[in-house]
Scaffold this active site. Structure first.
Site, PDB file in Angstrom:
ATOM      1  N   LYS A   1       0.925   6.978   9.110  1.00 59.20           N
ATOM      2  CA  LYS A   1       1.990   7.652   8.465  1.00 59.20           C
ATOM      3  C   LYS A   1       2.270   7.277   7.025  1.00 59.20           C
ATOM      4  CE  LYS A   1       4.164   8.279  13.164  1.00 59.20           C
ATOM      5  NZ  LYS A   1       5.013   7.572  14.106  1.00 59.20           N
TER       6      LYS A   1
ATOM      7  N   GLU B   1       3.604  18.726   8.584  1.00 58.12           N
ATOM      8  CA  GLU B   1       5.206  18.228   8.655  1.00 58.12           C
ATOM      9  C   GLU B   1       5.278  17.187  10.033  1.00 58.12           C
ATOM     10  OE1 GLU B   1       7.863  18.650   6.362  1.00 58.12           O
ATOM     11  OE2 GLU B   1       8.203  16.893   7.642  1.00 58.12           O
TER      12      GLU B   1
ATOM     13  N   ARG C   1      -7.593  20.813  28.601  1.00 59.06           N
ATOM     14  CA  ARG C   1      -8.811  20.373  29.419  1.00 59.06           C
ATOM     15  C   ARG C   1      -8.449  21.148  30.685  1.00 59.06           C
ATOM     16  NH1 ARG C   1      -9.187  14.773  27.094  1.00 59.06           N
ATOM     17  NH2 ARG C   1      -7.368  14.421  28.108  1.00 59.06           N
TER      18      ARG C   1
END
Ligand code: HSE
Length: 430
Positions: A207, A131, A46
């Site tokens: 997750k 990963e 940004r």
């Protein structure tokens, strides 16, 4: 020497800046390992002038990550913007449309859109690697997808959120309340100003859904994860846990059986004999159970610039070497749709703490409620004596179905001598 792998990094927060730093510091090492250079060519964030400890002058700058994904002269876009929709999703879609590989650390995005993104990436012939999205620097994605490829994995579980593990560890070691420890963790920068994604279990659930898909070759089913965070864990339960030979951990657990796919995140009583009970502080740990390999344990730092950048770069190395594996272990078009097991069908043992008036017949009434639902009590202990104020009564049960346990607790909560709602923590069989 082959052409360099050209990398565009979207998002220059802790992980983005860490990735740029790692790629610069390990340039020669990575060149030797890949047989080609890994070169950052473009970055997007940004605010161009923010001090991030890296010099961005040498890279093409984009204010807009989607534009970068479309236009940059890059082979890979590393998506480190975050968020489950918005610019992160648009950047990945633009990268796929432009034929660029994607590396992302964004678990929220993948939990929601992973199946569709993996299918689109496969169709476009590009990699979608993640990963860094599960347990930061712990190489659990590669372990499940590659190292354990010869096994039927039927269970994967672990400590998937460092913030919660830190808070629970501090509570146990100091005897302080959740609110106290959270406030201190926020002051020290270990917990976010808005901690809900972490402490309410949402981050761990994101997750866990990725781990389940990797382990079982099933479509992502994030909405089916049962989620309960750690706000309700009290010092008294931590103390009783210790007396009973347990530690309280926030675990994510996924299991695929003939009954269906069970995915759950909640505080658990974990036997202190088990290695995972001793994974403390900000550390993450994951255990995968394979039919040939049996239990395997992976432990390390689940967050932070260095560990997460390490995982991002591992994915970049695969792409640089031309190593391509399906995003979720099997081609995205052949992921199975599992039968989803609701939490009511969960089977396990339970720890129950009741606050009761110590009057004749109270224990008989409590026992009757358990008897009515065929819940078998394993042990019971009572502290103190007070017919007018509450005293704690702690019970543990043998294995039972969650629905039976809930009905028994509803009945117990109605008893006039039970002065506050029952506290229940599941005992995890590991
Ligand atoms: N906030 C997470 C944690 C790390 O505390 O483990 C990023 O998912």
């Amino acid at each position: 020497m082959s052409q360099p792998l050209r990398i565009a990094v979207a998002g220059l927060g802790t992980v983005g800046a860490g990735t740029v730093q790692l790629l610069a510091k390990q340039h020669e090492l990575l060149l030797r390992r890949c047989g080609r250079a890994l070169e950052v060519v473009a970055v997007s964030a940004r605010d161009r002038n923010k001090d991030r400890g890296i010099d961005v002058a040498g890279y093409a700058w984009y204010d807009n990550a989607v534009q970068m994904a479309r236009e940059a002269e890059a082979d890979v876009v590393v998506e480190l913007i975050g968020g489950e929709d918005g610019p992160a999703l648009a950047t990945c879609q633009a990268a796929i449309a432009a034929g660029k590989h994607i590396v992302t650390a964004n678990k929220a995005l993948l939990a929601r859109h992973g199946t569709a993104l993996a299918q689109a990436a496969e169709q476009a012939g590009v990699a979608l690697n993640f990963e860094a999205a599960v347990a930061g620097g712990v190489p659990i994605v590669k372990a499940l997808r590659e190292a354990l490829a010869g096994n039927v994995v039927d269970r994967v579980y672990g400590i998937l959120n460092g913030t919660c593990n830190y808070i629970l560890t501090e509570m146990r070691e100091t005897g302080r309340s959740f609110d106290d420890v959270l406030a201190e963790a926020q002051a020290l920068g270990f917990a976010e100003a808005d901690p809900s994604t972490d402490v309410d279990g949402i981050d761990a659930a994101h997750k866990l859904s990725l781990l389940a898909s990797l382990a079982f070759g099933t479509e992502l089913a994030y909405d089916a994860v049962y989620v309960q965070g750690i706000r309700g864990v009290t010092p008294i339960d931590i103390e009783f846990a210790g007396e009973l030979g347990y530690r309280i951990k926030l675990l994510g657990s996924a299991r695929l059986t003939e009954r269906g796919l069970e995915q759950r995140v909640h505080p658990c009583m974990v036997d202190t004999d088990k290695p995972i009970a001793h994974v403390d502080g900000v550390y993450n740990a994951v255990i995968a159970q394979g039919d040939f390999v049996e239990d395997t344990l992976y432990e390390g730092r689940g967050a932070g610039g260095g560990p997460t950048a390490s995982a991002v770069v591992a994915d970049l190395v695969d792409i640089a070497r031309g190593q391509r594996v399906p995003t979720f272990s099997v081609p995205a078009t052949s992921l199975n749709r599992a039968t989803l097991l609701p939490m009511d069908r969960h089977r396990g043992a339970y720890y129950i703490r009741l606050n009761v008036l110590d009057q004749p017949g109270v224990i008989a009434d409590i026992s009757a409620a358990f008897r009515d639902e065929a819940v078998s009590i394993e042990s019971m202990l009572q502290r103190g004596r007070s017919p007018t104020e509450g005293v704690p009564v702690v019970l543990t049960t043998h294995t039972t179905e969650e629905a039976q346990m809930r009905r028994a607790l509803d009945q117990i909560a109605q008893l006039s001598a039970v002065v506050e709602p029952p506290h229940m923590i599941r005992i995890e069989e590991l």
